[in-house]
Design a protein around this motif. Structure first.
Motif, PDB file in Angstrom:
ATOM      1  N   ASN A 162      39.667 -95.839  15.981  1.00 57.33           N
ATOM      2  CA  ASN A 162      38.029 -95.699  16.393  1.00 57.33           C
ATOM      3  C   ASN A 162      37.738 -94.362  16.282  1.00 57.33           C
ATOM      4  O   ASN A 162      38.868 -93.212  15.972  1.00 57.33           O
ATOM      5  CB  ASN A 162      38.117 -96.505  17.921  1.00 57.33           C
ATOM      6  CG  ASN A 162      38.465 -98.035  17.979  1.00 57.33           C
ATOM      7  OD1 ASN A 162      37.827 -98.111  16.693  1.00 57.33           O
ATOM      8  ND2 ASN A 162      38.686 -98.370  18.697  1.00 57.33           N
ATOM      9  N   PRO A 163      36.959 -94.446  16.727  1.00 62.18           N
ATOM     10  CA  PRO A 163      36.211 -93.042  16.275  1.00 62.18           C
ATOM     11  C   PRO A 163      37.063 -91.703  17.266  1.00 62.18           C
ATOM     12  O   PRO A 163      37.174 -91.727  18.617  1.00 62.18           O
ATOM     13  CB  PRO A 163      34.731 -92.816  16.705  1.00 62.18           C
ATOM     14  CG  PRO A 163      34.184 -94.172  16.564  1.00 62.18           C
ATOM     15  CD  PRO A 163      35.582 -94.898  16.510  1.00 62.18           C
ATOM     16  N   LEU A 164      37.787 -90.236  16.832  1.00 61.74           N
ATOM     17  CA  LEU A 164      37.754 -89.595  18.059  1.00 61.74           C
ATOM     18  C   LEU A 164      36.181 -88.862  18.028  1.00 61.74           C
ATOM     19  O   LEU A 164      35.405 -88.372  18.354  1.00 61.74           O
ATOM     20  CB  LEU A 164      38.729 -88.445  17.229  1.00 61.74           C
ATOM     21  CG  LEU A 164      39.910 -88.757  16.050  1.00 61.74           C
ATOM     22  CD1 LEU A 164      40.865 -87.442  15.281  1.00 61.74           C
ATOM     23  CD2 LEU A 164      41.207 -90.226  17.375  1.00 61.74           C
ATOM     24  N   SER A 165      36.859 -87.815  19.506  1.00 60.23           N
ATOM     25  CA  SER A 165      35.508 -87.275  20.035  1.00 60.23           C
ATOM     26  C   SER A 165      36.677 -86.318  20.768  1.00 60.23           C
ATOM     27  O   SER A 165      37.847 -85.980  21.206  1.00 60.23           O
ATOM     28  CB  SER A 165      34.911 -88.430  21.463  1.00 60.23           C
ATOM     29  OG  SER A 165      36.395 -89.064  22.210  1.00 60.23           O
ATOM     30  N   HIS A 166      35.964 -85.342  21.033  1.00 61.04           N
ATOM     31  CA  HIS A 166      36.038 -83.429  21.936  1.00 61.04           C
ATOM     32  C   HIS A 166      36.494 -84.075  23.443  1.00 61.04           C
ATOM     33  O   HIS A 166      35.500 -84.573  24.469  1.00 61.04           O
ATOM     34  CB  HIS A 166      34.682 -83.011  21.635  1.00 61.04           C
ATOM     35  CG  HIS A 166      35.823 -81.171  22.107  1.00 61.04           C
ATOM     36  ND1 HIS A 166      34.338 -80.107  22.801  1.00 61.04           N
ATOM     37  CD2 HIS A 166      36.144 -81.069  22.745  1.00 61.04           C
ATOM     38  CE1 HIS A 166      34.777 -79.694  23.392  1.00 61.04           C
ATOM     39  NE2 HIS A 166      35.568 -79.584  23.960  1.00 61.04           N
ATOM     40  N   VAL A 167      37.458 -84.279  24.218  1.00 57.73           N
ATOM     41  CA  VAL A 167      37.781 -84.268  25.197  1.00 57.73           C
ATOM     42  C   VAL A 167      38.117 -83.160  26.441  1.00 57.73           C
ATOM     43  O   VAL A 167      38.388 -83.598  27.232  1.00 57.73           O
ATOM     44  CB  VAL A 167      38.700 -85.429  25.720  1.00 57.73           C
ATOM     45  CG1 VAL A 167      38.574 -86.792  24.702  1.00 57.73           C
ATOM     46  CG2 VAL A 167      40.517 -84.748  25.443  1.00 57.73           C
ATOM     47  N   HIS A 168      38.365 -82.429  25.760  1.00 55.71           N
ATOM     48  CA  HIS A 168      39.008 -81.172  27.200  1.00 55.71           C
ATOM     49  C   HIS A 168      38.669 -79.291  25.832  1.00 55.71           C
ATOM     50  O   HIS A 168      38.766 -79.745  24.263  1.00 55.71           O
ATOM     51  CB  HIS A 168      41.078 -81.328  27.089  1.00 55.71           C
ATOM     52  CG  HIS A 168      40.772 -80.458  27.286  1.00 55.71           C
ATOM     53  ND1 HIS A 168      40.847 -79.642  28.904  1.00 55.71           N
ATOM     54  CD2 HIS A 168      42.065 -78.982  27.526  1.00 55.71           C
ATOM     55  CE1 HIS A 168      41.322 -79.117  29.415  1.00 55.71           C
ATOM     56  NE2 HIS A 168      42.302 -78.718  28.471  1.00 55.71           N
ATOM     57  N   THR A 169      38.788 -78.823  26.498  1.00 58.01           N
ATOM     58  CA  THR A 169      38.484 -77.235  25.742  1.00 58.01           C
ATOM     59  C   THR A 169      39.528 -76.854  26.897  1.00 58.01           C
ATOM     60  O   THR A 169      39.800 -75.824  27.850  1.00 58.01           O
ATOM     61  CB  THR A 169      37.251 -76.628  25.821  1.00 58.01           C
ATOM     62  OG1 THR A 169      36.627 -77.687  25.595  1.00 58.01           O
ATOM     63  CG2 THR A 169      37.202 -75.700  25.805  1.00 58.01           C
TER      64      THR A 169
END
Length: 564
Positions: A162-169
């Motif tokens: 499934n698609p990856l996503s930016h979850v934390h900076t």
């Protein structure tokens, strides 16, 4: 006591219902996979796009007979592996008499890598078939075969497919600096849902800092990277972005002018290549004397042996595109037609034309492991009952005279999977490669070149191998980019790669902005490498840089005032 480690999840394999307008036979009649943590609610993998496809049969006349599957089944084995079987059918779902009594058979340990075992006699498998079960997946009722898997494997599959996503900076809480420039060089780390990371530039708001006075300050900032809206340029296919001597250049197939002529754009930045009113320079037009009349297709910049070339296809009065190249003259300007040498048709090693009886197009250059190669698409009898479909060929190249192959052409790939030959489109075309961490990644396109089923496939090989040995390549069983990958982009394909000014590997591609559109338009996005080092081509702007995680703050200790 039930712990997370021994908790069981469910996995189901199934086919989907055919929808001629949005999910045709070649896609629906493939093996789809979904998983469930509670045994009731299922999440499809690969966004409910097929994962395993039957290979087409090559007829005695070298044409392709596409195939599909029905009645997929999955079995867990005592050694921890899994077996998947399916009945092979014709593309339209009718019975395939050639495979009566036999099944398609795959093995897997993890539902990520699959080993195709071929067609086997059903009786030889000695499998205990279970009753089919039904469930609803994204509003569609499906009937399939289920098995138990570990909860940990379930989670890994959801992350992989499934698609990856930016979850934390991530940023350190504090930093000590001696100048404004030190802070400007500090990057944040974007963390993605699979644990992979990438540095992101930060625009720091320094108005709250008195740079002439040492002290401690709380400084705010905003994550920044260059993102491109889609579509960038309407009516252009096969985009290529290229840096040369401090400038950026854009090439593409110009559908707005019926694919007549090769035009180039020049700008100081990539974004400016797509600014309103940007000038286009005609560097190769119609030339009846040379028989350059039509199908000015897929031009690409390549540096070969230290010289700049454009590889392209063009056809004459009689339709039939063929591969050519032309070289930039010493001191010549890219945007000046007079700066280019006379185009030369690409020849075989024996000096004869690359193709005597078919068309050739979409040639690209690959440099890997100290060796040089040409890869292109070849097709015979297009538009007739004897149409072979377009096929990828590879051969060794000579950097000193790249217009003549240094080895014999080798068949690399044919459109055998359902996503490569949807509704008779039978395409393997548009190859383009990059090298990363010891691997050669060769993308190519399949499906309808001007429709929503166009996709990117992927071939991978070790950089140290002889790339003309077909056995060294691994072909992805499912597309790496499709109309299911990024919302609002249909038929993504025929791409190229470039490295931007920030060192990011970028992919340029064409797609349509509506399901029924036939207008090819261009897009650009960053190529992301996941936690296993594999390239991902489907990060939309919002998943690459989550707007909710854009703003950051850090405590800055200025050790000395600037100018002190």
């Amino acid at each position: 006591m039930v712990t997370y480690e021994n908790r069981k999840s469910k996995l189901i394999v199934y086919t989907r219902q055919t929808d001629a307008k949005s999910y045709p036979d070649g896609l629906a009649r493939s093996i789809h996979i979904a998983v469930s943590r509670d045994g009731q609610h299922y999440q499809p993998l690969n966004q409910n796009y097929g994962i395993l496809f039957a290979e087409a049969v090559i007829r005695s006349d070298n044409t392709i007979c596409p195939k599909g599957v029905k009645d997929p089944a999955v079995f867990s084995m005592p050694d921890g592996s899994f077996k998947i079987t399916a009945v092979r059918v014709n593309e339209d779902g009718s019975n395939d008499e050639q495979s009566r009594g036999r099944l398609l058979f795959w093995k897997t340990m993890d539902f990520i890598d699959f080993q195709y075992m071929g067609m086997v006699e059903e009786e030889s498998l000695n499998l205990d078939y279970k009753e089919k079960e039904s469930c609803a997946i994204q509003g569609e009722s499906v009937v399939g075969s289920r098995t138990e898997i570990d909860a940990g494997l379930c989670d890994r599959l959801l992350l992989h497919w499934n698609p990856l996503s930016h979850v934390h900076t991530y940023l350190p809480e504090s930093v000590a600096i001696t100048s404004r420039e030190e802070l400007e060089e500090l990057c944040a780390t974007a963390v993605y849902s699979d644990g992979s990371t990438v540095p992101k530039k930060v625009v720091w708001h320094m108005e709250e800092v008195d740079c002439s006075t040492p002290g401690t300050y709380q400084v705010r900032g905003s994550l920044y990277d260059t993102q491109y809206s889609f579509p960038l340029a309407r009516g252009y296919g096969d985009p290529v972005i290229f840096p040369w001597k401090g400038k950026w250049y854009f090439l593409g197939t110009n559908d707005n002018l019926d694919d007549i002529g090769i035009y180039v754009r020049e700008a100081d930045t990539v974004s400016e290549l797509f600014a309103k009113g940007v000038e286009e320079h005609l560097i190769l037009g119609v030339d009846e004397e040379k028989d350059f009349i039509q199908t000015f297709w897929a031009p690409e910049f390549h540096i070969i042996g230290g010289q700049l070339y454009i590889l392209f296809a063009v056809g004459g009065k009689v339709w039939g595109p063929q591969c050519y190249l032309m070289k930039l003259k010493a001191g010549g300007r890219i945007t000046d037609a007079e700066g280019w040498g006379t185009p030369v048709r690409v020849l075989r090693q024996n000096g004869k034309p690359l193709a005597e009886n078919g068309i050739t197009l979409d040639m690209t250059y690959v440099s890997a492991g100290g060796c040089s190669y040409m890869v292109w698409s070849y097709r015979e009898h297009i538009g007739t009952p004897a149409d072979t479909g377009s096929m990828l060929y590879i051969a060794e190249a000579d950097e000193e005279k790249p217009w003549q192959l240094a080895g014999e052409p080798v068949l690399l790939s044919r459109p055998l999977f359902g996503w490569e030959n949807v509704n008779g489109t039978i395409n393997n075309e548009g190859p383009h490669a990059f090298v990363h961490d010891g691997k050669v990644y060769l993308t190519y396109s399949g499906g309808d070149a001007a429709g929503y089923t166009y996709v990117l496939g992927l071939l991978t090989a070790d950089v140290t191998e002889n790339l003309t040995e077909v056995s060294v390549w691994k072909k992805s069983c499912t597309p790496v980019l499709s109309f299911y990958s990024v919302e609002g982009e249909y038929g993504p394909g025929h791409n190229s790669f470039f490295v931007d000014d920030d060192g990011n590997l970028m992919i340029a591609y064409h797609a349509e902005d509506a399901l029924e559109s036939r207008l090819r338009s261009d897009g650009i996005r960053r190529v992301h490498f996941d936690v296993h080092g594999m390239p991902r081509f489907d990060l939309s702007a919002e998943r690459d840089l989550n707007p909710a995680l854009r703003n950051v703050s850090i405590q800055v200790t200025l050790l000395s005032g600037e100018g002190n």
